[in-house]
Design a protein around this motif. Structure first.
Motif, mmCIF file in Angstrom:
data_model
loop_
_atom_site.group_PDB
_atom_site.id
_atom_site.type_symbol
_atom_site.label_atom_id
_atom_site.label_comp_id
_atom_site.label_asym_id
_atom_site.label_seq_id
_atom_site.Cartn_x
_atom_site.Cartn_y
_atom_site.Cartn_z
ATOM 1 N N ARG A 196 15.975 -36.467 -28.725
ATOM 2 C CA ARG A 196 15.463 -37.674 -28.069
ATOM 3 C C ARG A 196 14.953 -37.340 -26.674
ATOM 4 N NH1 ARG A 196 19.228 -42.933 -26.507
ATOM 5 N NH2 ARG A 196 17.584 -44.228 -25.561
ATOM 6 N N ALA A 197 15.706 -36.524 -25.932
ATOM 7 C CA ALA A 197 15.270 -36.132 -24.589
ATOM 8 C C ALA A 197 13.980 -35.315 -24.664
ATOM 9 C CB ALA A 197 16.363 -35.332 -23.894
ATOM 10 N N ASN A 198 13.915 -34.407 -25.648
ATOM 11 C CA ASN A 198 12.702 -33.605 -25.795
ATOM 12 C C ASN A 198 11.485 -34.467 -26.113
ATOM 13 O OD1 ASN A 198 14.095 -31.244 -25.291
ATOM 14 N ND2 ASN A 198 14.423 -30.749 -27.452
ATOM 15 N N LEU A 202 7.611 -45.651 -20.205
ATOM 16 C CA LEU A 202 8.282 -44.346 -20.206
ATOM 17 C C LEU A 202 9.460 -44.361 -19.243
ATOM 18 C CD1 LEU A 202 8.513 -41.394 -21.017
ATOM 19 C CD2 LEU A 202 6.803 -40.847 -19.263
ATOM 20 N N ASP A 203 9.275 -44.924 -18.061
ATOM 21 C CA ASP A 203 10.393 -45.017 -17.105
ATOM 22 C C ASP A 203 11.566 -45.766 -17.725
ATOM 23 O OD1 ASP A 203 9.056 -43.618 -15.167
ATOM 24 O OD2 ASP A 203 8.571 -45.357 -13.921
ATOM 25 N N ASP A 204 11.282 -46.868 -18.414
ATOM 26 C CA ASP A 204 12.351 -47.655 -19.053
ATOM 27 C C ASP A 204 13.060 -46.817 -20.113
ATOM 28 O OD1 ASP A 204 11.693 -49.820 -17.499
ATOM 29 O OD2 ASP A 204 10.530 -50.842 -19.051
ATOM 30 N N ALA A 205 12.276 -46.070 -20.897
ATOM 31 C CA ALA A 205 12.886 -45.265 -21.960
ATOM 32 C C ALA A 205 13.726 -44.133 -21.374
ATOM 33 C CB ALA A 205 11.787 -44.686 -22.859
ATOM 34 N N LEU A 206 13.264 -43.532 -20.279
ATOM 35 C CA LEU A 206 14.042 -42.476 -19.618
ATOM 36 C C LEU A 206 15.358 -43.034 -19.083
ATOM 37 C CD1 LEU A 206 11.144 -40.719 -17.645
ATOM 38 C CD2 LEU A 206 12.462 -39.698 -19.523
ATOM 39 N N ALA A 207 15.283 -44.174 -18.412
ATOM 40 C CA ALA A 207 16.491 -44.779 -17.845
ATOM 41 C C ALA A 207 17.471 -45.156 -18.955
ATOM 42 C CB ALA A 207 16.115 -46.013 -17.023
ATOM 43 N N ARG A 208 16.952 -45.672 -20.049
ATOM 44 C CA ARG A 208 17.807 -46.070 -21.177
ATOM 45 C C ARG A 208 18.497 -44.843 -21.786
ATOM 46 N NH1 ARG A 208 14.391 -49.094 -23.058
ATOM 47 N NH2 ARG A 208 13.420 -47.753 -24.631
ATOM 48 N N ALA A 209 17.776 -43.731 -21.870
ATOM 49 C CA ALA A 209 18.357 -42.503 -22.430
ATOM 50 C C ALA A 209 19.527 -42.028 -21.588
ATOM 51 C CB ALA A 209 17.285 -41.421 -22.525
ATOM 52 N N VAL A 210 19.385 -42.105 -20.250
ATOM 53 C CA VAL A 210 20.491 -41.690 -19.381
ATOM 54 C C VAL A 210 21.674 -42.632 -19.533
ATOM 55 C CG1 VAL A 210 21.198 -41.384 -16.967
ATOM 56 C CG2 VAL A 210 18.961 -40.558 -17.720
ATOM 57 N N GLN A 213 15.398 -46.351 -10.977
ATOM 58 C CA GLN A 213 15.384 -46.833 -12.363
ATOM 59 C C GLN A 213 16.778 -46.715 -12.994
ATOM 60 O OE1 GLN A 213 12.279 -47.982 -13.515
ATOM 61 N NE2 GLN A 213 11.625 -47.451 -11.429
ATOM 62 N N GLN A 214 17.434 -45.595 -12.653
ATOM 63 C CA GLN A 214 18.785 -45.324 -13.170
ATOM 64 C C GLN A 214 19.385 -44.222 -12.322
ATOM 65 O OE1 GLN A 214 20.610 -46.774 -15.617
ATOM 66 N NE2 GLN A 214 22.298 -45.374 -15.184
ATOM 67 N N PRO A 215 20.538 -44.438 -11.697
ATOM 68 C CA PRO A 215 21.156 -43.379 -10.887
ATOM 69 C C PRO A 215 21.301 -42.081 -11.681
ATOM 70 C CG PRO A 215 22.292 -45.464 -10.544
ATOM 71 C CD PRO A 215 21.320 -45.688 -11.670
ATOM 72 N N GLY A 216 20.894 -40.993 -11.043
ATOM 73 C CA GLY A 216 20.995 -39.690 -11.693
ATOM 74 C C GLY A 216 19.811 -39.333 -12.566
ATOM 75 N N LEU A 217 18.839 -40.242 -12.707
ATOM 76 C CA LEU A 217 17.716 -39.983 -13.602
ATOM 77 C C LEU A 217 16.869 -38.803 -13.140
ATOM 78 C CD1 LEU A 217 15.882 -40.577 -15.967
ATOM 79 C CD2 LEU A 217 14.830 -42.446 -14.650
#
Length: 265
Positions: A193-195, A175-183, A236-240
Motif C-alpha cells: 500500500r505504501a509503495n 494523495l495527501d489524504d491517502a498518505l495521512a490515512r495510511a499513517v 496532514q498527520q503528525p509524523g507523515l
C-alpha cells in the motif's frame, strides 16, 4: 523609383531593393527582371522602369510566389493578376494568424518561466485553496529556476488551463489524504500500500516534469528536512513527513535504487 541617379549598377540596385547582387543576377538569367542598359564597359545598368519592375518582383517573392508565377503576373496578359494576388493575400493572412498564435505561445512560455503559474494570485487561491501561498512559485523558481526540470515545468505550465490546474490540485489533495490515512492506519514503509502511494506521487509529479525514482528519493529527503515541506505533511498527520521519506526510500530499494547514493538525475 526613378531619380537623377538613374541608371543604377547591379550593386546599387541591390542595395536600393534590399536584395543581393547574386539574386539580381539570377533574376536576370531567368528572364524575370533584366537590366535594360549597359555601360560603355559592358556592365549591366537598371533604368527607372527596371527598378519599378524589380520592386514588384520583390513584393511577389515576399508573398511566396515562385519565379514562373512572378513572370506570368508581370508578362502574361491572360493571367488574372487580381485573383492571384487575392489568393496570396489569403495565404498571407493565414500566416499572420499563425504567427500571432505563435507569438502568444512564446509570450506565455516566457511568463511561465518567470512566474511558474499563469494565474493572478486570487485565482490561484480559488484553484489551489485558501492555504495556498501565491509566492510559492517564485520561491520554487529561485530554488530550481536553472534546472532542466523547471524548464519542463514552465513549458507545460504555459499551456495549462485553470481547470487543468484545478484537476492537479484535486489529485494532490486526494494523495495527501491517502498518505495521512495510511499513517493513521499503521501502514509500514515498504508495504504494498505504501509503495502504491509512492508510485502515485511519482506519477502525479511527472505531470509537471519527468520524475525518476532517484529524483523522488531526493525529494523525499527534502520533505523531511525542509521546514516548509515537513510542516505541510505533518499538518496532514503528525509524523507523515518522516514516514513518506522512509516509504520513498523503501520503494526505491525495491526497484534497485540505493537511497544513500541517489542523486538528482
Amino acid at each position: 523609383m526613378a531619380d537623377d541617379r538613374m541608371p543604377l549598377t547591379v550593386g546599387q540596385a541591390a542595395e536600393r531593393l534590399g536584395v543581393t547582387v547574386r539574386t539580381l543576377h539570377h533574376w536576370d538569367a531567368e528572364g524575370v527582371a533584366c537590366p535594360s542598359e549597359r555601360s560603355g564597359t559592358g556592365y549591366r545598368l537598371y533604368t527607372g522602369a527596371d527598378l519599378e519592375r524589380l520592386e514588384r518582383v520583390v513584393i511577389y517573392r515576399e508573398l511566396g510566389l515562385g519565379l514562373d508565377a512572378v513572370r506570368a503576373l508581370l508578362d502574361d496578359p491572360t493571367v488574372d493578376a487580381v485573383a492571384a494576388l487575392r489568393e496570396q493575400n489569403a495565404q498571407l493572412e493565414a500566416r499572420i494568424r499563425h504567427l500571432r498564435d505563435l507569438h502568444g505561445s512564446v509570450q506565455r512560455m516566457i511568463e511561465a518561466h518567470e512566474r511558474g503559474i499563469l494565474m493572478p494570485p486570487e485565482q490561484q487561491k480559488r484553484v489551489f485553496g485558501t492555504g495556498w501561498d501565491p509566492s510559492w512559485p517564485a520561491q520554487a523558481r529561485a530554488r530550481w529556476g536553472d534546472t532542466p526540470q523547471w524548464r519542463q515545468y514552465a513549458e507545460r505550465a504555459a499551456s495549462r488551463s485553470p481547470s487543468e490546474w484545478s484537476g492537479l490540485s484535486q489529485e494532490s489533495r486526494e494523495l495527501d489524504d491517502a498518505l495521512a490515512r495510511a499513517v493513521r492506519e499503521g501502514t509500514l514503509p515498504g508495504n504494498p500500500r505504501a509503495n502504491d502511494l509512492v508510485e502515485r506521487h511519482r506519477a502525479l509529479l511527472s505531470q509537471y516534469f519527468p520524475l525518476t525514482r532517484q529524483m523522488q528519493v531526493c525529494l523525499g529527503r527534502l520533505y523531511e528536512s525542509d521546514p516548509g515541506f515537513a510542516g505541510h505533511y505533518d499538518s496532514q498527520q503528525p509524523g507523515l513527513a518522516s514516514w513518506f521519506h522512509e516509504s520513498i526510500d523503501a520503494n526505491a530499494r525495491a526497484h534497485g535504487v540505493d537511497p544513500d547514493t541517489a542523486e538528482w538525475e
